[in-house]
Design an enzyme around this catalytic site. Structure first.
Site, PDB file in Angstrom:
ATOM      1  N   TYR A 199       0.812  -1.222   0.000  1.00 55.81           N
ATOM      2  CA  TYR A 199       0.000   0.000   0.000  1.00 55.81           C
ATOM      3  C   TYR A 199       0.848   1.276   0.000  1.00 55.81           C
ATOM      4  O   TYR A 199       0.304   2.375  -0.110  1.00 55.81           O
ATOM      5  CB  TYR A 199      -0.937   0.018   1.215  1.00 55.81           C
ATOM      6  CG  TYR A 199      -1.933  -1.108   1.210  1.00 55.81           C
ATOM      7  CD1 TYR A 199      -2.918  -1.200   0.233  1.00 55.81           C
ATOM      8  CD2 TYR A 199      -1.887  -2.098   2.186  1.00 55.81           C
ATOM      9  CE1 TYR A 199      -3.831  -2.240   0.227  1.00 55.81           C
ATOM     10  CE2 TYR A 199      -2.797  -3.147   2.187  1.00 55.81           C
ATOM     11  CZ  TYR A 199      -3.761  -3.209   1.207  1.00 55.81           C
ATOM     12  OH  TYR A 199      -4.668  -4.240   1.201  1.00 55.81           O
ATOM     13  N   HIS A 203      -4.464   6.181  -0.933  1.00 53.08           N
ATOM     14  CA  HIS A 203      -5.099   5.945   0.372  1.00 53.08           C
ATOM     15  C   HIS A 203      -4.103   6.147   1.521  1.00 53.08           C
ATOM     16  O   HIS A 203      -4.521   6.299   2.668  1.00 53.08           O
ATOM     17  CB  HIS A 203      -5.658   4.518   0.406  1.00 53.08           C
ATOM     18  CG  HIS A 203      -7.018   4.403   1.018  1.00 53.08           C
ATOM     19  ND1 HIS A 203      -7.931   5.442   1.081  1.00 53.08           N
ATOM     20  CD2 HIS A 203      -7.644   3.343   1.595  1.00 53.08           C
ATOM     21  CE1 HIS A 203      -9.039   5.014   1.660  1.00 53.08           C
ATOM     22  NE2 HIS A 203      -8.894   3.760   1.992  1.00 53.08           N
ATOM     23  N   TYR A 231      -5.270  -1.071   9.777  1.00 46.05           N
ATOM     24  CA  TYR A 231      -5.839  -0.912   8.442  1.00 46.05           C
ATOM     25  C   TYR A 231      -6.901   0.184   8.515  1.00 46.05           C
ATOM     26  O   TYR A 231      -7.484   0.467   9.551  1.00 46.05           O
ATOM     27  CB  TYR A 231      -6.380  -2.215   7.848  1.00 46.05           C
ATOM     28  CG  TYR A 231      -5.259  -3.178   7.532  1.00 46.05           C
ATOM     29  CD1 TYR A 231      -4.596  -3.122   6.311  1.00 46.05           C
ATOM     30  CD2 TYR A 231      -4.830  -4.084   8.487  1.00 46.05           C
ATOM     31  CE1 TYR A 231      -3.534  -3.972   6.046  1.00 46.05           C
ATOM     32  CE2 TYR A 231      -3.770  -4.939   8.224  1.00 46.05           C
ATOM     33  CZ  TYR A 231      -3.120  -4.882   7.005  1.00 46.05           C
ATOM     34  OH  TYR A 231      -2.063  -5.698   6.760  1.00 46.05           O
ATOM     35  N   ASN A 275      -9.989   0.822   7.705  1.00 49.14           N
ATOM     36  CA  ASN A 275     -11.382   0.728   8.148  1.00 49.14           C
ATOM     37  C   ASN A 275     -11.545   0.586   9.653  1.00 49.14           C
ATOM     38  O   ASN A 275     -12.661   0.700  10.162  1.00 49.14           O
ATOM     39  CB  ASN A 275     -12.088  -0.429   7.443  1.00 49.14           C
ATOM     40  CG  ASN A 275     -12.210  -0.194   5.947  1.00 49.14           C
ATOM     41  OD1 ASN A 275     -11.830   0.856   5.432  1.00 49.14           O
ATOM     42  ND2 ASN A 275     -12.732  -1.171   5.247  1.00 49.14           N
ATOM     43  N   ASN A 285     -14.084   5.475   4.917  1.00 47.54           N
ATOM     44  CA  ASN A 285     -14.276   4.461   5.959  1.00 47.54           C
ATOM     45  C   ASN A 285     -13.395   4.669   7.182  1.00 47.54           C
ATOM     46  O   ASN A 285     -13.783   4.319   8.300  1.00 47.54           O
ATOM     47  CB  ASN A 285     -14.062   3.062   5.374  1.00 47.54           C
ATOM     48  CG  ASN A 285     -15.190   2.646   4.466  1.00 47.54           C
ATOM     49  OD1 ASN A 285     -16.324   3.081   4.633  1.00 47.54           O
ATOM     50  ND2 ASN A 285     -14.895   1.828   3.479  1.00 47.54           N
TER      51      ASN A 285
END
Length: 195
Positions: free
Chosen positions: A14, A19, A64, A66, A113
């Site tokens: 990532y 993000h 993470y 969320n 989120n």
């Protein structure tokens, strides 16, 4: 004391994605202020130091995106800060042009989120957030695929500059308050005028 949390996902795959711009901003702040990001606690990597004369804890949740609220709630409870005035959360925003900053003192999750989970764990939406524009997703592309894909080279350079701008905006938040930072940094980036 300020808690400054940048949102992202911890796995290497990532890194360098839209993000994870929150993590990038934390790295920029840490580098500028000689803060070592190495301690793992509260489900996060944290670094403690001084930003513009103010004590600060930098936070990169490892939960993470969320579940970011789990980590941030733990940090707030441990350091006993007032989350309405001493918590700053940095997140990506597909509704803002790439490189644009938007600072807010409260508001909805905007479909993000990570912010949604933080609001859930705090029980309110009154906390300072620095939203980092990553540009609108291309038509027909899945939103998750867009925010998790890697930058093109020219985009990466623009986002590095944006992360440095955000670091300066956060310095202004901790020294002069969010209103001053909003007045300076919320102005929309305008395209260059043609002659």
């Amino acid at each position: 004391m300020y808690i400054i949390a940048g949102l992202g996902n911890p796995d290497k795959k990532y890194w360098n994605t839209r993000h994870n711009i929150g993590f990038d901003v934390i790295d920029a702040i840490a580098e500028k202020n000689d803060i070592v990001m190495g301690e793992k606690k509260h489900k996060a990597v944290i670094g403690k130091g001084i930003i513009a004369g103010q004590k600060a804890v930098l936070v990169k949740p490892l939960t993470y995106m969320n579940l970011s609220g789990e980590s941030i709630r733990s940090v707030i409870d441990f350091y006993k800060v007032d989350e309405k005035s001493e918590l700053v959360v940095i997140s990506d925003d597909v509704n803002l042009d790439m490189g644009q900053l938007r600072i807010r003192k409260r508001g909805s999750d905007g479909g993000h989120n990570g912010l949604k989970n933080i609001i859930l764990h705090l029980g309110h939406d009154e906390f300072i957030r620095v939203r980092m524009g990553v540009g609108e997703k291309p038509p027909g592309m899945d939103l998750a695929d867009y925010v998790l894909c890697h930058y093109f080279k020219e985009e990466r350079e623009a986002m590095n500059e944006s992360a440095r701008d955000a670091a300066m905006a956060i310095e202004m938040i901790v020294t002069q308050g969010p209103d001053a930072a909003m007045n300076k940094y919320n102005a929309r980036k305008r395209p260059p005028q043609e002659d």
